[in-house]
Design an enzyme around this catalytic site. Structure first.
Site, PDB file in Angstrom:
ATOM      1  N   ARG A  86       0.871  -1.177   0.000  1.00 52.11           N
ATOM      2  CA  ARG A  86       0.000   0.000   0.000  1.00 52.11           C
ATOM      3  C   ARG A  86       0.909   1.228   0.000  1.00 52.11           C
ATOM      4  O   ARG A  86       1.986   1.212   0.602  1.00 52.11           O
ATOM      5  CB  ARG A  86      -0.889   0.016   1.246  1.00 52.11           C
ATOM      6  CG  ARG A  86      -1.872   1.195   1.235  1.00 52.11           C
ATOM      7  CD  ARG A  86      -2.586   1.397   2.556  1.00 52.11           C
ATOM      8  NE  ARG A  86      -3.486   2.553   2.454  1.00 52.11           N
ATOM      9  CZ  ARG A  86      -4.061   3.152   3.481  1.00 52.11           C
ATOM     10  NH1 ARG A  86      -3.842   2.720   4.710  1.00 52.11           N
ATOM     11  NH2 ARG A  86      -4.852   4.188   3.303  1.00 52.11           N
ATOM     12  N   HIS A  87       0.485   2.283  -0.665  1.00 51.66           N
ATOM     13  CA  HIS A  87       1.255   3.528  -0.675  1.00 51.66           C
ATOM     14  C   HIS A  87       1.540   4.014   0.746  1.00 51.66           C
ATOM     15  O   HIS A  87       0.880   3.607   1.705  1.00 51.66           O
ATOM     16  CB  HIS A  87       0.489   4.611  -1.455  1.00 51.66           C
ATOM     17  CG  HIS A  87      -0.875   4.863  -0.891  1.00 51.66           C
ATOM     18  ND1 HIS A  87      -1.089   5.600   0.260  1.00 51.66           N
ATOM     19  CD2 HIS A  87      -2.103   4.445  -1.296  1.00 51.66           C
ATOM     20  CE1 HIS A  87      -2.370   5.632   0.528  1.00 51.66           C
ATOM     21  NE2 HIS A  87      -3.019   4.939  -0.393  1.00 51.66           N
ATOM     22  N   GLY A  88       2.475   4.932   0.872  1.00 49.54           N
ATOM     23  CA  GLY A  88       2.826   5.495   2.174  1.00 49.54           C
ATOM     24  C   GLY A  88       1.802   6.521   2.655  1.00 49.54           C
ATOM     25  O   GLY A  88       0.765   6.754   2.017  1.00 49.54           O
ATOM     26  N   GLY A 351      -0.099  -0.461  -4.568  1.00 54.50           N
ATOM     27  CA  GLY A 351      -1.525  -0.198  -4.740  1.00 54.50           C
ATOM     28  C   GLY A 351      -2.100   0.489  -3.512  1.00 54.50           C
ATOM     29  O   GLY A 351      -1.475   1.384  -2.934  1.00 54.50           O
ATOM     30  N   ALA A 394       1.504   2.102   4.110  1.00 57.90           N
ATOM     31  CA  ALA A 394       2.716   1.324   3.795  1.00 57.90           C
ATOM     32  C   ALA A 394       2.572  -0.164   4.113  1.00 57.90           C
ATOM     33  O   ALA A 394       3.565  -0.881   4.197  1.00 57.90           O
ATOM     34  CB  ALA A 394       3.947   1.903   4.502  1.00 57.90           C
TER      35      ALA A 394
END
Length: 470
Positions: A86-88, A351, A394
């Site tokens: 997952r994005h930060g 994602g 994250a």
């Protein structure tokens, strides 16, 4: 075509323009507020800091933590790592910023002669620095999240992250994901040349945003108000009513001027300030730990019914990603058996929480015996399905394929480990943290062979209600 939204979605309400700033002099009133409970940070759901699941990172962002090693024999060498991230840490979406602006504006509009209300005065004085243009973009802390995750991954699997190994980086088309992918690559430093060329981040929405491409999910869950009936019922239920009344009282506002969405945005502002700036926001002072548990449940209800076990299509739509993972693992096994170099030793894809949560549900993780409903909050205090523990900023799910020498049987030659947020996950079929690749494929045989994205996601031809179909 006009997009319908569930009542629980972030952007569904048109709200007032953002408020002007309060007078800086009023900031002294912050001293009147009690300090926010240190216990709130464990209940921010999908807006949780990664450090909530790995507290050792607060002291040392590059620590691999307790029990970093696996239980594989020394004769096992990693062949391939497939990570779905997952994005930060990100900024609020434009819809959340508008709602916060509306709430802040209400506090600024309180009449000058109104009764003294320290909480309202302090929050009116709070600097409304969020702008709609930030709209979910990656925050500086989000870049650090990714750079440090990359460094820890490289330290954990040095053989795979060695120089001249190929790194395949993919991302959803969202800016925060592309930036997260670039930050991950930066975290690996200039010494890893990965073949000499700067690694480009490939956009792959078909895998990282499969939910957007699944017509059945979009029509019957994403755009269907009725699908979120449990979420909406909880917003009107006794637990939320109690929180609403308490916040209204603290702000000296009539309770009719607040609703569950506005209270939730105040709570999420507390979470954003902690994650983005590492500060305790005055917004936190409105909530007790018990309030936080109620608001976490509201967040988890939405995740459960929209991305988790609420409807089968939520998880079934992720089989395209699940199968792609195993196709690459299969290829690595074939290459190893043929004594060829592994063509894709490192595959890292960035994602969303909405990418990881359905995938974990498809695999059967964090499933409670009883569904999450509007009327069983009290029975779910020890639930497995807590989105902040599963998909904080994250978050990462990592498949590691190993080749093992000196084994007793040929099927033990290829083994797999699974890590969620850098902790080993036990496999359902064995309750162990190591599985032969053959056993793992056998356990998920039905999904690998019989879950076809196109058929799963096709809208029913007959005119049925969403409830009948789901």
């Amino acid at each position: 075509k006009r997009r319908l939204r569930s009542a629980s979605s972030c952007g569904s309400r048109t709200v007032a323009a953002m408020a002007p700033r309060g007078e800086a002099a009023l900031l002294v009133l912050l001293l009147v507020l009690p300090p926010a409970s240190a216990g709130l940070s464990g209940y921010f759901g999908t807006k949780s800091r990664y450090e909530e699941v790995n507290p050792h990172l607060v002291r040392d962002p590059l620590s691999l933590g307790p029990g970093a090693g696996g239980s594989l024999p020394a004769s096992c060498a990693p062949l391939q790592l497939r990570a779905v991230l997952r994005h930060g840490t990100r900024y609020p979406t434009a819809g959340q910023v508008r709602r916060l602006g509306e709430l802040h504006a209400r506090l600024l509009r309180r009449p000058a002669g109104a009764a003294a209300c320290p909480a309202a005065a302090a929050l009116a004085a709070w600097h409304m620095w969020y702008e709609e243009s930030l709209d979910g973009r990656l925050a500086p802390q989000g870049r650090r999240d990714m750079e440090q995750l990359a460094q820890r991954m490289a330290a954990r699997f040095p053989a795979l992250f060695a120089a001249r190994r190929r790194l395949a980086l993919a991302s959803s088309s969202k800016h925060r994901c592309l930036q997260s992918g670039a930050a991950f690559r930066r975290g690996l430093g200039p010494t890893l040349d990965f073949g000499g060329d700067e690694v480009e981040v490939e956009v792959n929405d078909s895998l990282m945003r499969f939910f957007d491409h699944c017509a059945k999910f979009v029509a019957l869950v994403e755009e269907n108000d009725a699908a979120m009936c449990q979420v909406n019922a909880f917003k009107e239920g006794p637990e939320m009513k109690k929180v609403l009344e308490k916040v209204a009282s603290a702000l000296c506002l009539p309770v009719e001027e607040l609703n569950a969405d506005l209270v939730q945005v105040a709570f999420l502002t507390c979470s954003y300030e902690l994650a983005i700036k590492n500060v305790t926001s005055p917004w936190c002072s409105l909530f007790s730990e018990e309030d936080a548990k109620v608001l976490e449940y509201l967040n988890d209800l939405k995740q459960y019914w929209k991305r988790g076990y609420g409807y089968d299509i939520n998880s079934r739509s992720s089989c395209i990603l699940f199968q792609d993972i195993f196709q690459h693992l299969d290829k690595a096994v074939e290459e190893s058996k043929s004594s060829k170099p592994i063509s894709s030793p490192l595959i890292v894809q960035v994602g969303h929480a909405e990418t990881l949560q359905p995938l974990l549900a498809l695999m059967g993780y964090f499933k409670d015996d009883e569904p999450l409903l509007a009327n069983n909050y009290a029975r779910h205090t020890q639930r497995k399905f807590r989105s902040g523990r599963i998909v904080p900023y994250a978050a990462n799910l990592v498949f590691v394929l190993y080749h093992c020498d000196h084994v007793n049987a040929s099927q033990e030659e290829y083994q797999v480990q699974l890590l969620l947020n850098e902790k080993l996950l036990s496999f359902h079929h064995s309750n162990e943290t190591v599985s032969t690749y053959a056993d793992l494929k056998d356990y998920y045989k039905d999904i690998l062979e019989n879950c076809h994205f196109k058929e799963e996601c096709e809208l029913p031809k007959v005119n049925v209600t969403a409830v009948d179909e789901l």
